[in-house]
Write a protein that holds these residues in place. Structure first.
Motif, PDB file in Angstrom:
ATOM      1  N   UNK A   1      13.767  -0.124  -9.086  1.00 43.21           N
ATOM      2  CA  UNK A   1      12.536   0.586  -8.716  1.00 43.21           C
ATOM      3  C   UNK A   1      12.419   0.729  -7.203  1.00 43.21           C
ATOM      4  N   UNK A   2      12.775  -0.311  -6.481  1.00 39.76           N
ATOM      5  CA  UNK A   2      12.717  -0.255  -5.015  1.00 39.76           C
ATOM      6  C   UNK A   2      13.682   0.802  -4.488  1.00 39.76           C
ATOM      7  N   UNK A   3      14.871   0.861  -5.058  1.00 36.04           N
ATOM      8  CA  UNK A   3      15.847   1.854  -4.612  1.00 36.04           C
ATOM      9  C   UNK A   3      15.358   3.272  -4.907  1.00 36.04           C
ATOM     10  N   UNK A   4      14.688   3.460  -6.045  1.00 36.98           N
ATOM     11  CA  UNK A   4      14.133   4.785  -6.356  1.00 36.98           C
ATOM     12  C   UNK A   4      13.040   5.146  -5.362  1.00 36.98           C
ATOM     13  N   UNK A   5      12.203   4.169  -5.017  1.00 39.28           N
ATOM     14  CA  UNK A   5      11.176   4.412  -4.017  1.00 39.28           C
ATOM     15  C   UNK A   5      11.804   4.761  -2.671  1.00 39.28           C
ATOM     16  N   UNK A   6      12.861   4.050  -2.311  1.00 35.81           N
ATOM     17  CA  UNK A   6      13.549   4.314  -1.042  1.00 35.81           C
ATOM     18  C   UNK A   6      14.116   5.733  -1.022  1.00 35.81           C
ATOM     19  N   UNK A   7      14.669   6.174  -2.154  1.00 37.07           N
ATOM     20  CA  UNK A   7      15.184   7.538  -2.222  1.00 37.07           C
ATOM     21  C   UNK A   7      14.061   8.549  -2.027  1.00 37.07           C
ATOM     22  N   UNK A   8      12.914   8.271  -2.619  1.00 32.70           N
ATOM     23  CA  UNK A   8      11.768   9.172  -2.475  1.00 32.70           C
ATOM     24  C   UNK A   8      11.313   9.241  -1.020  1.00 32.70           C
ATOM     25  N   UNK A   9      11.277   8.070  -0.366  1.00 35.96           N
ATOM     26  CA  UNK A   9      10.837   8.001   1.028  1.00 35.96           C
ATOM     27  C   UNK A   9      11.935   8.402   2.003  1.00 35.96           C
ATOM     28  N   UNK A  10      13.148   8.544   1.497  1.00 29.77           N
ATOM     29  CA  UNK A  10      14.316   8.881   2.318  1.00 29.77           C
ATOM     30  C   UNK A  10      14.534   7.829   3.408  1.00 29.77           C
ATOM     31  N   UNK A  11      14.569   6.563   2.964  1.00 28.22           N
ATOM     32  CA  UNK A  11      14.811   5.461   3.894  1.00 28.22           C
ATOM     33  C   UNK A  11      15.977   4.626   3.383  1.00 28.22           C
ATOM     34  N   UNK A  12      16.642   3.932   4.301  1.00 21.22           N
ATOM     35  CA  UNK A  12      17.699   2.999   3.929  1.00 21.22           C
ATOM     36  C   UNK A  12      17.096   1.649   3.539  1.00 21.22           C
TER      37      UNK A  12
ATOM     38  N   UNK B   1       0.856  -1.168   0.000  1.00 12.82           N
ATOM     39  CA  UNK B   1       0.000   0.000   0.000  1.00 12.82           C
ATOM     40  C   UNK B   1       0.904   1.233   0.000  1.00 12.82           C
ATOM     41  N   UNK B   2       1.079   1.849  -1.175  1.00  9.84           N
ATOM     42  CA  UNK B   2       1.995   2.977  -1.279  1.00  9.84           C
ATOM     43  C   UNK B   2       1.523   4.161  -0.450  1.00  9.84           C
ATOM     44  N   UNK B   3       0.213   4.308  -0.299  1.00  9.36           N
ATOM     45  CA  UNK B   3      -0.301   5.383   0.543  1.00  9.36           C
ATOM     46  C   UNK B   3       0.172   5.194   1.981  1.00  9.36           C
ATOM     47  N   UNK B   4       0.156   3.934   2.442  1.00  6.40           N
ATOM     48  CA  UNK B   4       0.617   3.643   3.806  1.00  6.40           C
ATOM     49  C   UNK B   4       2.102   3.920   3.949  1.00  6.40           C
ATOM     50  N   UNK B   5       2.882   3.587   2.902  1.00  4.91           N
ATOM     51  CA  UNK B   5       4.320   3.841   2.964  1.00  4.91           C
ATOM     52  C   UNK B   5       4.611   5.326   3.105  1.00  4.91           C
ATOM     53  N   UNK B   6       3.806   6.146   2.455  1.00  5.00           N
ATOM     54  CA  UNK B   6       4.004   7.592   2.546  1.00  5.00           C
ATOM     55  C   UNK B   6       3.621   8.125   3.919  1.00  5.00           C
ATOM     56  N   UNK B   7       2.616   7.513   4.534  1.00  2.93           N
ATOM     57  CA  UNK B   7       2.108   8.018   5.810  1.00  2.93           C
ATOM     58  C   UNK B   7       2.920   7.547   7.005  1.00  2.93           C
ATOM     59  N   UNK B   8       3.465   6.332   6.951  1.00  2.83           N
ATOM     60  CA  UNK B   8       4.133   5.761   8.113  1.00  2.83           C
ATOM     61  C   UNK B   8       5.528   6.363   8.303  1.00  2.83           C
ATOM     62  N   UNK B   9       5.959   6.477   9.556  1.00  2.98           N
ATOM     63  CA  UNK B   9       7.285   7.057   9.840  1.00  2.98           C
ATOM     64  C   UNK B   9       8.395   6.027   9.662  1.00  2.98           C
ATOM     65  N   UNK B  10       8.630   5.600   8.424  1.00  6.23           N
ATOM     66  CA  UNK B  10       9.597   4.541   8.161  1.00  6.23           C
ATOM     67  C   UNK B  10      11.023   5.076   8.062  1.00  6.23           C
ATOM     68  N   UNK B  11      11.946   4.254   8.517  1.00  4.05           N
ATOM     69  CA  UNK B  11      13.371   4.553   8.381  1.00  4.05           C
ATOM     70  C   UNK B  11      14.081   3.574   7.448  1.00  4.05           C
ATOM     71  N   UNK B  12      13.533   2.351   7.340  1.00  6.09           N
ATOM     72  CA  UNK B  12      14.203   1.327   6.544  1.00  6.09           C
ATOM     73  C   UNK B  12      13.174   0.450   5.832  1.00  6.09           C
ATOM     74  N   UNK B  13      13.571  -0.052   4.654  1.00  9.13           N
ATOM     75  CA  UNK B  13      12.848  -1.116   3.958  1.00  9.13           C
ATOM     76  C   UNK B  13      13.741  -2.344   3.950  1.00  9.13           C
ATOM     77  N   UNK B  14      13.197  -3.491   4.350  1.00 11.78           N
ATOM     78  CA  UNK B  14      13.966  -4.733   4.299  1.00 11.78           C
ATOM     79  C   UNK B  14      13.430  -5.581   3.150  1.00 11.78           C
ATOM     80  N   UNK B  15      14.258  -5.757   2.106  1.00 12.20           N
ATOM     81  CA  UNK B  15      13.838  -6.518   0.929  1.00 12.20           C
ATOM     82  C   UNK B  15      13.813  -8.002   1.272  1.00 12.20           C
ATOM     83  N   UNK B  16      12.681  -8.649   0.994  1.00 10.25           N
ATOM     84  CA  UNK B  16      12.512 -10.052   1.367  1.00 10.25           C
ATOM     85  C   UNK B  16      13.494 -10.947   0.616  1.00 10.25           C
ATOM     86  N   UNK B  17      13.905 -12.005   1.326  1.00  7.23           N
ATOM     87  CA  UNK B  17      14.911 -12.897   0.753  1.00  7.23           C
ATOM     88  C   UNK B  17      14.418 -13.634  -0.488  1.00  7.23           C
ATOM     89  N   UNK B  18      13.107 -13.756  -0.678  1.00  7.76           N
ATOM     90  CA  UNK B  18      12.611 -14.432  -1.877  1.00  7.76           C
ATOM     91  C   UNK B  18      13.023 -13.676  -3.146  1.00  7.76           C
TER      92      UNK B  18
END
Length: 594
Positions: free
Chosen positions: A534-545, A500-517
């Motif tokens: 694409x995930x890295x671009x999203x992370x840059x937008x969200x300013x998360x590691x 849910x990209x809307x949730x990603x924008x709203x939540x106070x996230x610091x990191x995304x952990x890419x699943x091992x699959x």
């Protein structure tokens, strides 16, 4: 929960009993009609366990859990000694953000009014009529004929009352009460004749999706159609709607082995779960079946039901759309599960379930930056127990929050010195999905950190997407509170669902952990490179590691480094280790952050 006065007056004017419960199964509201029906003073704040026997509570809670999970329910329930109610329940979000339910009793057969006393009156009338009829047996007087008519009417009334109490209103099948009576009769027959019989529990796969997509009217049509087809199966002599989308049936068993039984049921499955035609569409359905045999598998009704249900759960775990007969493997699994469930509370309080730590490495310097605390249980008799196994049991037993608290406390105390001397920059911990949306989770979490003298800025809390999608507002309140206190928030297993990209924008996230699959597909799937970019671009937008999990090969490590991942963890560097083992590993490798 007290409605506004005008709404309260409206509810009280209804002839139908209306009530509400919270997620702890406690009553929080009842209108006047419900007060009169339940006839129990001061029930507000009490749970079913305070008022009903354990077997009734189990029935209530089975349906309630479905509703708390977002489904609607309509079912017959015994709400007192010989008091049966047709109840519709719907989920309702309470003011504290949790999900409760609102129920309305559409019809009831009540012992004090219609059923029990009526039954006694009917039986007394029948008995009195029989005695009087016996005295007049030799006479053909009109009085004897009138008495015979009264006897027939009384017997018909009693039969009608029994039928109402034992019938599911949606499908016309037996309900739980009716099925239990049929099951007891089968046991008596088997005892007298040594004739075996089978009990099957049938589940409509993904029924909630049918309801959500096509509506409850279509959902009811599916249930009615499946019910009718089940009654048409050969050798089946009793069928009931067990609850929600589950059916139970009893079948005679020709003298055949289990492979032939399974083949026979597979054929039946194909018949019952063929597509269903509605006026404007053809609906594809499938079903799963769990099957147990009396007396080969069980010698009492409780075990027989339990074993059939265990077989059904096994069928679902193995992919659904199949028949699973109870067998020794399932029996052994059940015995193991029961033992683990018995031993789990003491293992938690005695801290025999301990944190193991997996290093989280920097991608550029390949030095340890953090550790993730993972629960591990070395059972004194069974040996190492899979985390998936005991965590599932803890969740079912309501002990997962206690387990998380013990792991957090132990981990903070053990790695506290590493955090203070900056050997690592943070400790990563997990929390149960139920806790994330709990009313006071943030306060309890911070209190645990304070008790161990741990700086919240040295802690990263990992959450999974499923923990927030059902109650985003409550999750946001807790996570925002923790974030404001300095706790880092990581979204775990990213890439396994439809985020849910809307949730990603709203939540106070610091990191995304890419699943091992996703990581495991590196080198075998050409689209992974584009997806990771694409995930890295999203992370840059969200300013998360970004943390890459499940790194097992040098190729994977090189790839995630090349696309810009900041951190990584996996067996390439280290498996989860005990505190003592990891201390030696750190000393030997000299790859601390500081």
């Amino acid at each position: 929960m007290t409605p506004p006065e005008d709404l309260q007056n409206i509810f009280d004017a209804l002839p139908y009993p209306v009530f509400a419960k919270n997620s702890k199964h406690q009553w929080i509201y009842g209108n006047k009609a419900f007060d009169a029906l339940i006839a129990v003073p001061d029930y507000i704040g009490k749970s079913d366990r305070d008022l009903f026997p354990a077997d009734q509570v189990k029935v209530f809670w089975t349906e309630d859990r479905r509703v708390f999970g977002g489904e609607e329910s309509i079912n017959e329930e015994e709400i007192g000694p010989d008091v049966y109610a047709l109840t519709r329940k719907v989920p309702y979000q309470l003011a504290d953000g949790t999900t409760g339910l609102v129920g309305i009793i559409i019809a009831s057969v009540t012992s004090t009014e219609n059923f029990s006393n009526a039954k006694v009156n009917y039986e007394a009338e029948i008995e009195a009529a029989r005695k009087r009829l016996a005295l007049l047996h030799e006479s053909s007087s009109q009085q004897a004929l009138d008495l015979q008519n009264r006897l027939s009417v009384a017997e018909k009334k009693q039969h009608t009352a029994m039928e109402i109490a034992q019938t599911d209103s949606t499908t016309g099948l037996k309900n739980r009460l009716g099925f239990e009576n049929a099951l007891e009769a089968s046991v008596r027959l088997s005892t007298n004749t040594a004739q075996r019989f089978g009990l099957a529990i049938v589940d409509v796969d993904h029924f909630k999706q049918i309801n959500d997509r096509f509506g409850h009217a279509v959902g009811d049509h599916v249930l009615v159609t499946v019910a009718q087809r089940l009654t048409e199966l050969p050798d089946v002599y009793a069928v009931a709607r067990w609850g929600g989308d589950e059916f139970a049936l009893l079948t005679e068993l020709p003298m055949q082995d289990r492979d032939l039984m399974r083949a026979s049921f597979n054929q039946a499955l194909e018949y019952v779960f063929r597509p269903i035609r509605t006026p404007d569409r053809l609906i594809e359905i499938s079903g799963s079946v769990g099957f147990a045999v009396y007396t080969e598998d069980a010698h009492d009704t409780g075990d027989l039901m339990r074993y059939a249900d265990m077989a059904l759960m096994t069928a679902k775990r193995r992919g659904r759309g199949m028949v699973q007969t109870f067998n020794q493997e399932i029996r052994d699994t059940l015995a193991r599960r029961l033992k683990l469930a018995r031993d789990l509370p003491d293992a938690i309080t005695g801290r025999r379930i301990r944190p193991f730590y997996q290093p989280i490495m920097g991608t550029t310097d390949r030095k340890i930056q953090a550790v993730e605390a993972l629960a591990r249980w070395d059972h004194p008799e069974l040996g190492p127990v899979s985390p998936e196994e005991f965590i599932a049991i803890a969740q079912e037993s309501g002990l997962l929050s206690d387990l998380d608290t013990v792991i957090l406390d132990t981990a903070c105390r053990e790695v506290g010195p590493w955090l203070k001397d900056r050997s690592i920059t943070y400790l990563s911990v997990n929390a149960s999905p139920m806790d994330i949306v709990g009313v006071d989770f943030a306060e309890r979490f911070l209190a645990s950190l304070e008790a161990t003298g741990t700086n919240p800025e040295h802690i990263c809390l990992e959450i999974v997407e499923s923990a927030i999608v059902g109650n985003l507002e409550a999750a946001y309140r807790n996570l925002e509170h923790l974030s404001q206190a300095g706790v880092m928030i990581a979204l775990d297993d990213y890439g396994t669902g439809f985020s849910n990209l809307r949730a990603l924008l709203d939540l106070p996230l610091d990191k995304l952990k890419i699943d091992q699959s996703l990581i495991q597909s590196i080198g075998s799937n050409n689209k992974i490179a584009d997806l990771m970019t694409s995930i890295m671009q999203l992370a840059d937008t969200l300013q998360v590691n970004v943390v890459a999990e499940g790194i097992e090969t040098k190729l994977q490590a090189a790839f995630v480094t090349s696309v810009g991942c900041h951190l990584m963890q996996g067996y390439l560097f280290s498996r989860p280790q005990s505190f003592d083992s990891l201390s030696k590993w750190l000393t030997a490798n000299e790859i601390r952050a500081a």
